[in-house]
Enzyme design. Sequence first.
Site, PDB file in Angstrom:
ATOM      1  N   CYS A 170       0.699  -1.184   0.032  1.00 50.17           N
ATOM      2  CA  CYS A 170      -0.008   0.095  -0.222  1.00 50.17           C
ATOM      3  C   CYS A 170       0.946   1.257   0.118  1.00 50.17           C
ATOM      4  O   CYS A 170       0.398   2.249  -0.632  1.00 50.17           O
ATOM      5  CB  CYS A 170      -0.976  -0.046   1.251  1.00 50.17           C
ATOM      6  SG  CYS A 170      -0.318  -0.078   2.698  1.00 50.17           S
ATOM      7  N   HIS A 263      -1.913   7.242   3.215  1.00 49.42           N
ATOM      8  CA  HIS A 263      -0.490   7.171   3.449  1.00 49.42           C
ATOM      9  C   HIS A 263       0.158   8.335   2.628  1.00 49.42           C
ATOM     10  O   HIS A 263      -0.306   8.384   1.558  1.00 49.42           O
ATOM     11  CB  HIS A 263       0.140   5.787   3.033  1.00 49.42           C
ATOM     12  CG  HIS A 263      -0.017   4.653   3.519  1.00 49.42           C
ATOM     13  ND1 HIS A 263      -0.582   4.697   4.704  1.00 49.42           N
ATOM     14  CD2 HIS A 263       0.359   3.249   3.384  1.00 49.42           C
ATOM     15  CE1 HIS A 263      -0.804   3.299   5.251  1.00 49.42           C
ATOM     16  NE2 HIS A 263      -0.139   2.699   4.471  1.00 49.42           N
TER      17      HIS A 263
END
Length: 368
Positions: A170, A263
Amino acid sequence: MKQGRKDIIMQNQHKKYKVGVIGATGMVGQRFLTLLENHPWFEVTALVASARSAGQKYSEAVGSRWKLAAPMPEKFKDMIVMNAEDIESVKPLVDFVFCAVNMKKDEIKALEEAYAKAEIPVVSNNSANRWTPDVPMVIPEINAAHLEVIEAQRARLGTKKGFIAVKPNCSIQSYVPALTPLLKFKPTLVVATTYQAISGAGKTFNEWPEMIDNVIPYIGGEEEKSEKEPLRIWGEVKDGEIVSAVSPKITTQCIRVPVTDGHTAAVFVNFENKPTLDDIKQAWVDFGSPVKGLPSAPEQFVTYFEEPDRPQARLDRDIYGGMGVTVGRLREDSVFDYKFVGLSHNTLRGAAGGAVLIAELLCEKGYI
């Protein structure tokens, strides 16, 4: 769009694929179910988990461990959870499965291969098979061509339909999408620091109170993934396996921060052929969304913000349903050629949503 691709997409709008979710009780499994609840191509027909959850209604198996802000979809609450090891019972119910289990890596590899050998295609959120040479690790907008390695994988497994395809880590999706359109300028060195949300660890603040008002400068195994996986994404299929690219050199640090989802990456980059600021911004615009016809694809893959304080996790992680990537603060640097900040939603683009998009691409291309 070529007519053949258009015809396949039109067919898929009418056909429903039967889908299983392995690891349905975990956080990523829960995200899969919210994404698949009203999916135009996919109908969830099997919820699969460990033996301790098998035989229970889904709502009972999850209990108080539902971790998402969105409520548990009503249509899944009374479905009976199946045992992941009972492949023969799962097989007649599904056309393919998503896999997002929390097990040891060697156990995951064995489980995914067992499903593939049972002629059940596997689209995996797990890292266990990311470096299996003939398993494609795909970001659909970037390396869809890697799917051709599936034929070599099927030959190795002795299958006609079964195979494994995986999504990458990710964290790299906060900066690899922004770097990919710039490969034509030959980047030579990339330094990236990722600031990763707690959902990337499968947790909420209620479960992880020590993350409140805190930063942890270590995420086990993450830096190695972040430095090597981009090169595999940018590699090529050769002699029945994926061969990684050899450049640019990438070094990373990965830090856990008190953010629920999203993120963020601070990126520094040098180029062999240094572009202008306008060249870079135009490359991001021109990249568009190469798989825009698929149900989960964003309208624009990479979106640039001119504002000096963007992107921000709370404001921008949900762009295009969480499937877009945002970039900002592009500027020249005193040591490197340029620096910028990237952001992606780690459980949507970076996990379940990315896997759903891969499955859509596999259906479009006829692999499922």
